[in-house]
Design an enzyme around this catalytic site. Structure first.
Site, PDB file in Angstrom:
ATOM      1  N   HIS A 284       0.854  -1.184   0.000  1.00  0.00           N
ATOM      2  CA  HIS A 284       0.000   0.000   0.000  1.00  0.00           C
ATOM      3  C   HIS A 284       0.893   1.238   0.000  1.00  0.00           C
ATOM      4  O   HIS A 284       2.034   1.197   0.492  1.00  0.00           O
ATOM      5  CB  HIS A 284      -0.874   0.028   1.256  1.00  0.00           C
ATOM      6  CG  HIS A 284      -1.976  -0.977   1.245  1.00  0.00           C
ATOM      7  ND1 HIS A 284      -3.107  -0.824   2.015  1.00  0.00           N
ATOM      8  CD2 HIS A 284      -2.142  -2.143   0.578  1.00  0.00           C
ATOM      9  CE1 HIS A 284      -3.917  -1.838   1.828  1.00  0.00           C
ATOM     10  NE2 HIS A 284      -3.344  -2.668   0.954  1.00  0.00           N
TER      11      HIS A 284
ATOM     12  N   GLU B  97       0.918   3.872   1.828  1.00  0.00           N
ATOM     13  CA  GLU B  97       1.372   4.291   3.151  1.00  0.00           C
ATOM     14  C   GLU B  97       2.559   3.461   3.628  1.00  0.00           C
ATOM     15  O   GLU B  97       3.546   3.998   4.145  1.00  0.00           O
ATOM     16  CB  GLU B  97       0.251   4.174   4.189  1.00  0.00           C
ATOM     17  CG  GLU B  97      -0.962   4.998   3.897  1.00  0.00           C
ATOM     18  CD  GLU B  97      -2.060   4.230   3.174  1.00  0.00           C
ATOM     19  OE1 GLU B  97      -1.760   3.567   2.149  1.00  0.00           O
ATOM     20  OE2 GLU B  97      -3.215   4.296   3.613  1.00  0.00           O
TER      21      GLU B  97
ATOM     22  N   CYS C  70      -6.217   1.886   5.825  1.00  0.00           N
ATOM     23  CA  CYS C  70      -6.836   0.624   6.230  1.00  0.00           C
ATOM     24  C   CYS C  70      -6.241   0.202   7.586  1.00  0.00           C
ATOM     25  O   CYS C  70      -5.296   0.824   8.070  1.00  0.00           O
ATOM     26  CB  CYS C  70      -6.569  -0.438   5.164  1.00  0.00           C
ATOM     27  SG  CYS C  70      -4.853  -1.013   5.127  1.00  0.00           S
TER      28      CYS C  70
ATOM     29  N   CYS D 168      -2.368  -0.332   7.454  1.00  0.00           N
ATOM     30  CA  CYS D 168      -1.620   0.914   7.367  1.00  0.00           C
ATOM     31  C   CYS D 168      -1.732   1.718   8.662  1.00  0.00           C
ATOM     32  O   CYS D 168      -0.758   2.337   9.096  1.00  0.00           O
ATOM     33  CB  CYS D 168      -2.091   1.725   6.168  1.00  0.00           C
ATOM     34  SG  CYS D 168      -1.678   0.911   4.599  1.00  0.00           S
TER      35      CYS D 168
END
Length: 147
Positions: A51, A53, A81, A84
């Site tokens: 992801h 992040e 999410c 993260c």
């Protein structure tokens, strides 16, 4: 109101859109300067954890030679999410600025608020809905093109 750091995160999201990734972009700022930037690469690299992040946090840690990012701020185009959010907590990021809400996976209030659970050793300050419409635009385009 436009935010120059969120504009840079949106540019990262657009890079993801161009390569067929869910268009999420992130940047980390320290001392009012961008020190890392990333966009989603899950599909490209076949890695569930890639992801924006996570990649951005990893780059900042490498650059600063520390896992403690307590004097850093994260700008991300989509509400983080749970995975993260956990990385944000563990890296001690000071503040999180996010654009679009994620009603299906958001961990900053949409589905759950991991930062306000009260049982973790760190809770960043969260600023939500920053340039929300501009952050939603690449996401809407991506999902419209899927249908």
């Amino acid at each position: 109101m436009e935010n120059p750091f969120m504009i840079e995160a949106i540019k990262e999201a657009c890079k993801a859109l161009e390569i067929g990734e869910v268009p999420v972009g992130a940047i980390i700022v320290r001392d009012n300067k961008i020190i890392s930037r990333a966009h989603n690469l899950r599909e490209t690299e076949n890695q569930a954890t890639y992801h924006a992040e996570i990649l951005c946090i990893e780059e900042a840690c490498r650059l600063l030679s520390t896992w403690r990012l307590n004097d850093c701020d994260l700008y991300v185009t989509l509400e983080p999410c749970p995975m993260c959010a956990g990385a944000i907590i563990n890296s001690r990021i000071r503040s999180v600025y996010f654009g679009a809400y994620d009603s299906k996976g958001g961990a900053c209030g949409s589905v759950i608020d991991l930062f306000r659970e009260g049982n973790f050793n760190h809770s960043p300050i969260v600023y939500a809905g920053i340039m929300e419409e501009a952050c939603e635009k690449p996401l809407k385009e991506f999902f419209r093109n899927l249908r």
